[in-house]
Write a protein that holds these residues in place. Sequence first.
Motif, short mmCIF file in Angstrom:
data_model
loop_
_atom_site.label_atom_id
_atom_site.label_comp_id
_atom_site.label_asym_id
_atom_site.label_seq_id
_atom_site.Cartn_x
_atom_site.Cartn_y
_atom_site.Cartn_z
N GLY A 109 -4.19 -10.45 30.11
CA GLY A 109 -3.14 -9.97 29.23
C GLY A 109 -3.67 -9.50 27.90
N ALA A 110 -2.94 -8.63 27.27
CA ALA A 110 -3.27 -8.15 25.93
C ALA A 110 -2.75 -9.15 24.91
CB ALA A 110 -2.65 -6.77 25.71
N GLN A 111 -3.39 -9.20 23.77
CA GLN A 111 -2.97 -10.12 22.71
C GLN A 111 -1.80 -9.56 21.91
OE1 GLN A 111 -4.26 -13.20 22.44
NE2 GLN A 111 -5.40 -12.66 24.28
N SER A 112 -1.61 -8.23 21.94
CA SER A 112 -0.49 -7.62 21.22
C SER A 112 -0.02 -6.39 22.00
CB SER A 112 -0.91 -7.20 19.81
OG SER A 112 -1.78 -6.09 19.88
N TYR A 113 1.09 -5.82 21.59
CA TYR A 113 1.63 -4.64 22.27
C TYR A 113 0.73 -3.43 22.09
CZ TYR A 113 5.94 -7.13 23.23
OH TYR A 113 6.85 -8.02 23.69
N ASP A 114 -0.07 -3.41 21.03
CA ASP A 114 -0.95 -2.28 20.78
C ASP A 114 -2.19 -2.30 21.67
OD1 ASP A 114 0.81 -1.49 18.80
OD2 ASP A 114 -0.27 -2.55 17.22
N GLU A 115 -2.56 -3.46 22.14
CA GLU A 115 -3.76 -3.60 22.98
C GLU A 115 -3.44 -3.28 24.43
OE1 GLU A 115 -6.61 -6.97 22.75
OE2 GLU A 115 -5.09 -7.71 21.34
N LYS A 116 -4.42 -2.75 25.11
CA LYS A 116 -4.30 -2.54 26.55
C LYS A 116 -4.87 -3.76 27.25
CE LYS A 116 -4.67 2.45 26.54
NZ LYS A 116 -5.43 3.60 26.99
#
Length: 149
Positions: A109-116
């Motif tokens: 999983g990504a740590q934030s919505y901006d990360e892929k």
Amino acid sequence: MNRPRLVGAWVSWVAVAAVLAGLAGCKQSGAEFKVAPVKGKVVHQGQPVKGGSITFQPVGVEGTKAGVKGKPATGEVKDDGTFVLSTYGKEDGAVVGKHRVMYMPAIAGAQSYDEKPKPSPYAGLAPKEKEVEVKSGPNDISIELVPSS
């Protein structure tokens, strides 16, 4: 009081109760397939695979009519590469017979919505042996992952 109407309603309720009682006594679909305990380990280049899931999809089941395959079994691959399969209940195993083996890597999983999400180091790998056989009694099956072709 209208007796024919009361009798008709009573007969209807008795019929509904009989149908429901009959359904309650039915076997679970597929429960007639014999299962055997299955545990194992998934490795890649001699090292345990960390995470993902393994699925055994029946391709032929002992003692059944042609074309009847049974329910697939699945298991979580733990960080030490081990797994235990479940079909009808927790860790009850897999249907006895031949199975197509499939591996699905865990999705990081990504740590934030901006990360892929990060791709799994096991993406693009598949079981070396495409089929395995589950036999009556305990089964300990090793799965080696290789680049899919």
